[in-house]
Motif scaffolding. Structure first.
Motif, PDB file in Angstrom:
ATOM      1  N   ALA A 179     -33.432   7.780 -32.550  1.00 58.38           N
ATOM      2  CA  ALA A 179     -33.531   6.962 -31.341  1.00 58.38           C
ATOM      3  C   ALA A 179     -32.767   5.670 -31.563  1.00 58.38           C
ATOM      4  N   GLU A 180     -32.187   5.148 -30.485  1.00 60.98           N
ATOM      5  CA  GLU A 180     -31.378   3.928 -30.549  1.00 60.98           C
ATOM      6  C   GLU A 180     -31.728   3.024 -29.385  1.00 60.98           C
ATOM      7  N   ALA A 181     -31.522   1.740 -29.610  1.00 58.19           N
ATOM      8  CA  ALA A 181     -31.661   0.757 -28.535  1.00 58.19           C
ATOM      9  C   ALA A 181     -30.628  -0.341 -28.746  1.00 58.19           C
ATOM     10  N   GLU A 182     -29.931  -0.699 -27.663  1.00 57.27           N
ATOM     11  CA  GLU A 182     -29.040  -1.859 -27.639  1.00 57.27           C
ATOM     12  C   GLU A 182     -29.504  -2.765 -26.503  1.00 57.27           C
ATOM     13  N   LEU A 183     -29.831  -3.991 -26.831  1.00 58.41           N
ATOM     14  CA  LEU A 183     -30.348  -4.940 -25.844  1.00 58.41           C
ATOM     15  C   LEU A 183     -29.510  -6.204 -25.868  1.00 58.41           C
ATOM     16  N   THR A 184     -29.172  -6.695 -24.697  1.00 59.23           N
ATOM     17  CA  THR A 184     -28.484  -7.976 -24.552  1.00 59.23           C
ATOM     18  C   THR A 184     -29.233  -8.804 -23.513  1.00 59.23           C
ATOM     19  N   PHE A 185     -29.556 -10.033 -23.882  1.00 58.87           N
ATOM     20  CA  PHE A 185     -30.264 -10.928 -22.965  1.00 58.87           C
ATOM     21  C   PHE A 185     -29.495 -12.231 -22.848  1.00 58.87           C
ATOM     22  N   ALA A 186     -29.157 -12.590 -21.603  1.00 58.47           N
ATOM     23  CA  ALA A 186     -28.457 -13.839 -21.333  1.00 58.47           C
ATOM     24  C   ALA A 186     -29.477 -14.891 -20.929  1.00 58.47           C
ATOM     25  N   ALA A 187     -29.806 -15.790 -21.852  1.00 60.64           N
ATOM     26  CA  ALA A 187     -30.755 -16.861 -21.545  1.00 60.64           C
ATOM     27  C   ALA A 187     -30.167 -17.849 -20.559  1.00 60.64           C
ATOM     28  N   SER A 188     -28.846 -18.001 -20.611  1.00 62.83           N
ATOM     29  CA  SER A 188     -28.124 -18.864 -19.685  1.00 62.83           C
ATOM     30  C   SER A 188     -26.686 -18.390 -19.652  1.00 62.83           C
ATOM     31  N   ARG A 189     -25.851 -19.099 -18.897  1.00 63.10           N
ATOM     32  CA  ARG A 189     -24.439 -18.741 -18.882  1.00 63.10           C
ATOM     33  C   ARG A 189     -23.791 -18.935 -20.246  1.00 63.10           C
ATOM     34  N   ASP A 190     -24.373 -19.806 -21.063  1.00 62.63           N
ATOM     35  CA  ASP A 190     -23.769 -20.165 -22.345  1.00 62.63           C
ATOM     36  C   ASP A 190     -24.369 -19.437 -23.538  1.00 62.63           C
ATOM     37  N   LEU A 191     -25.564 -18.888 -23.389  1.00 63.62           N
ATOM     38  CA  LEU A 191     -26.288 -18.386 -24.551  1.00 63.62           C
ATOM     39  C   LEU A 191     -26.724 -16.944 -24.326  1.00 63.62           C
ATOM     40  N   ARG A 192     -26.350 -16.060 -25.278  1.00 66.73           N
ATOM     41  CA  ARG A 192     -26.738 -14.658 -25.219  1.00 66.73           C
ATOM     42  C   ARG A 192     -27.340 -14.226 -26.547  1.00 66.73           C
ATOM     43  N   PHE A 193     -28.293 -13.309 -26.446  1.00 67.01           N
ATOM     44  CA  PHE A 193     -28.905 -12.705 -27.623  1.00 67.01           C
ATOM     45  C   PHE A 193     -28.667 -11.191 -27.564  1.00 67.01           C
ATOM     46  N   GLN A 194     -28.354 -10.605 -28.708  1.00 65.49           N
ATOM     47  CA  GLN A 194     -28.150  -9.161 -28.772  1.00 65.49           C
ATOM     48  C   GLN A 194     -28.938  -8.587 -29.945  1.00 65.49           C
ATOM     49  N   THR A 195     -29.361  -7.361 -29.773  1.00 63.05           N
ATOM     50  CA  THR A 195     -29.983  -6.645 -30.881  1.00 63.05           C
ATOM     51  C   THR A 195     -29.666  -5.164 -30.749  1.00 63.05           C
TER      52      THR A 195
END
Length: 776
Positions: free
Chosen positions: A590-606
């Protein structure tokens, strides 16, 4: 199954996100704008046409050129673990091997054996694994396609495919960049690229790179620096667009490296891997050297007709490799000649020459108003010339004594000589393929495709048994045909959300062994030829953009049924190791790719990957480590010939059944987590920073799962990058790779030929690099 439950629960959770039909329509414009603002769509060519990443019904990771720069990703080895399930290592220290979801090349000491992950540059199939040893140069993006690519990419893609897309020439624009870097271990790097238009229909783009770095490890016995860099690369591209619907792209490129080779940390070497000052070290009594030159010349012609696009891709590829190395990976003066049989490869030279041609037709308008289609044909030919000469301290006196080059009554020559071979393998393959996608409704699409492959491999081999006679030890041809394909169903759950299910059959051709057993006093495990691999892959996935485009979640669960996995094994008869097949094995994951944009300037990926692999069929195999231990008393103490029947029987006595073992290079879990910040200030200045944490779990180095050597511990790596960018075109950055200076093991390799020694290759030590770039 746990992976199925996990996938279904994850999909159900995302499907239940409140978005009734009217809400979707009301929020459509807002969502589209937010996606452009927070998480821009990436265009990929996974289906031989440009398509948005989120609209392709398969698991894909796409890394843009900017993302590669932000995370200081410069080689294929740097990509390891960045995409879920991706593991990159080296065979014998210099041949790049890639595994995706646990499917990789375990027959990596056989030059006839094909890889399991196909590599393409701008869609052109790259034949030799040595071509992957270079640095990334002027890259537009890298696409990692996970899972078998049974139709469009064909054979050698049972694990998946990687497509590197270069920065292409542009008409009517003059632009480019130049940058310089300096860092740890006297790291020096110059890179540049320029795009120049010539009139209205021609543009050229030239790029170059020079990299030099002092070795990050030292062989203290010979005071020889290892893991150094002395590389140069260039690429020249020409675009000619004589008409609006016709485009011709020509490419010429070369990569050259001339170094002392990688640091191979032998498991029998008692030298501490760090000295008192924290520098990496080893002790080996033979020197090493590696020269590699890789060249690619390609032509791509794209012709847009009213109903479809015709595309031709042709190439000529050349690789030249010259190397010598310590093959026992230790200093016999320290460990003693009775503990380790001293071995030195005086010569391992190879010349690869390959040609590829591909023609495909891609629809521009749906057939019958609802069917997109692709048709194609592919052909390639590869010829290899290689010769090897290994010296082995047969009488264990610590030195290499002279040897008699004449064959010894059908046995290898007497004296201190080991593996000796001149071999001339060739491979020819052609295939035809087609795929169609039926838009059944506005939300339902069905895809089906088939590929027919005809593959032939020949090998004329002169090894130590017959080299002095002028007669080939083997002159073998193996041929295989296969029909592979793909079937997929995708359903739009709402705007920005799609679920899919797919079945894919993959195929990797068989080949011939350089050495093989002879059934005399014991059973024969290594045959003259080995069978093709087949894989049946089932996948369930979900791609979703949520929270007004701030959150992107791509999930997949998969199961593989693997038949005739190719792997390296020993034979009861000495000096007869080679490739054999494991009848059945399976992989669940199983796999998961997640991207979350907290704002226009800041992104988190896992990215997360969970794998469970097992050999599910019975297979008798001989671990070279166990075989050497079994024969030790007879050969070392009683001084029997390694070809004596008693020695063969002793080796046969430790043959084992691999049923239930874990497959190689399938860590049960691996993960990445990162953050990227990019902000433009009112002063005309931009700041950016990125942090990346890579965790690769423990894994088995080989299918034997030998507890003495095959358990490879996991590691955690932390990378940081930060910089400022000016509107005037200047860019200043500082990066730190492997911030906490971990000695993570990227590759553990056991040589089934020669003296069956084992070594580790480590991820690069902490490296801090300052870079200045000017773009215009």
């Amino acid at each position: 199954m746990n992976w199925t439950k996990w996938s279904l629960l994850s999909c159900a959770a995302l499907i239940s996100y409140p978005c009734a039909g009217q809400q979707v329509k009301a929020q459509a414009a807002t969502t589209d704008a937010a996606q452009d603002e927070y998480i821009p769509e990436v265009v990929v060519t996974a289906e031989k046409r440009e398509t948005g990443l989120q609209k392709v019904p398969q698991a894909i990771t796409a890394l843009t050129g900017d993302a590669l720069l932000a995370n200081n990703i410069n080689t294929f080895q740097d990509l390891s673990a960045l995409a879920p399930g991706l593991t990159v290592g080296n065979a014998e220290g210099e041949r790049t091997t890639i595994s995706i979801r646990g499917v990789g090349q375990e027959a990596n000491q056989n030059d006839v054996a094909a890889p399991s992950v196909s590599y393409h540059q701008d869609g052109v199939y790259i034949v030799s694994p040595f071509a992957l040893g270079g640095n990334f140069l002027d890259v537009g993006r890298v696409e990692v396609l996970r899972g078998p690519q049974g139709t469009l990419f064909g054979q050698n893609s049972t694990g998946g495919a990687i497509n590197l897309v270069t920065a292409a020439p542009k008409l009517g624009r003059t632009e480019g960049y130049v940058d310089a870097a300096y860092g740890s271990f006297d790291y020096r790097n110059l890179r540049s690229a320029v795009n120049l238009p010539i009139g209205q229909t021609i543009a050229i783009r030239a790029a170059g790179s020079w990299l030099k770095q002092y070795g990050t490890a030292i062989n203290i016995a010979l005071r020889q620096a290892l893991d150094q860099r002395d590389d140069a690369a260039w690429r020249f591209q020409l675009l000619w667009a004589p008409a609006d619907n016709l485009r011709i792209d020509l490419t010429a490129q070369q990569f050259r490296s001339d170094t002392n080779g990688p640091a191979r940390f032998g498991l029998f070497d008692p030298t501490p891997r760090r000295d008192a000052d924290g520098h990496r070290q080893l002790s080996q009594d033979s020197p090493s050297r590696l020269f590699l030159r890789s060249q690619l010349y390609s032509a791509i012609v794209t012709w847009d007709l009213p109903g479809f696009t015709v595309k031709y891709l042709g190439s000529h590829q050349r690789e030249d490799v010259r190397k010598y190395r310590d093959n026992d990976f230790s200093n016999v003066a320290i460990v003693g000649p009775l503990t380790v049989e001293r071995s030195f490869y005086e010569r391992q030279d190879q010349a690869h020459r390959s040609y590829t041609s591909e023609l495909n037709l891609v629809s521009r308008q749906p057939l019958f108003g609802s069917v997109d289609w692709v048709l194609g044909a592919f052909w390639f030919q590869q010829k290899i010339e290689a010769d090897s000469l290994e010296r082995v301290d047969r009488n264990r006196n610590g030195v290499f004594d002279p040897f008699n080059p004449v064959a010894n009554n059908g046995l290898p020559p007497a004296g201190d000589i080991g593996f000796q071979s001149d071999f001339f393998p060739e491979r020819r393959s052609y295939s035809f393929y087609g795929q169609a996608t039926w838009h059944a409704t506005e939300r339902l699409r069905v895809t089906g495709g088939l590929r027919y492959t005809d593959d032939r491999a020949t090998n004329r081999n002169f090894n130590f048994f017959t080299l002095s006679t002028g007669r080939p030890t083997a002159d073998i041809t193996s041929q295989a045909t296969a029909v592979t394909g793909r079937a997929a169903v995708e359903f739009e759950l709402g705007r920005g959300r799609m679920a899919y299910a797919s079945y894919t059959r993959g195929f990797k051709p068989g080949g011939n062994n350089l050495t093989f057993g002879i059934a005399d006093v014991a059973e024969d495990l290594v045959l003259r030829t080995f069978r093709p691999e087949h894989i049946d892959a089932y996948e369930l996935g979900l791609k979703a953009d949520l929270l007004d485009g701030r959150l992107r979640a791509n999930l997949a669960g998969f199961g593989y049924d693997y038949r005739d996995l190719q792997y390296m094994t020993s034979d009861p008869r000495n000096r007869s190791s080679g490739v054999a097949n494991i009848p059945r094995s399976r992989i669940l994951g199983a796999e998961a790719e997640l991207t979350f944009a907290a704002s226009r300037d800041l992104r988190f990926q896992t990215g997360l990957t969970f794998l469970d692999s097992r050999i599910s069929g019975h297979v008798r195999a001989l671990d070279s480590i166990d075989a050497v231990a079994a024969e030790r008393d007879l050969v070392v103490n009683r001084r029997l010939s390694i070809f004596a029947p008693a020695v063969t029987l002793a080796r046969a006595a430790v043959i084992e059944d691999l049923y239930g073992n874990q497959l190689a290079k399938t860590p049960r879990s691996s993960a990445t987590a990162g953050a990227n910040w990019n902000h433009r200030f009112d002063t005309g200045l931009s700041g950016y920073a990125s942090a990346l944490v890579i965790r690769r779990g423990t894994m088995q180095a080989r299918v034997f799962n030998n507890p003495a050597i095959d358990h490879v511990p996991g590691y955690t790596q932390v990378n940081l990058t930060g910089g400022i960018r000016f509107d005037s075109g200047w860019d200043l950055s500082l990066s730190a790779q492997n911030l906490f200076d971990r000695d993570g093991i990227s590759t553990r390799f056991t040589d089934v030929f020669g003296v069956n020694a084992t070594f580790d290759q480590l991820i690069p030590p902490r490296t801090v690099i300052a870079r200045v770039r000017y773009s215009f």
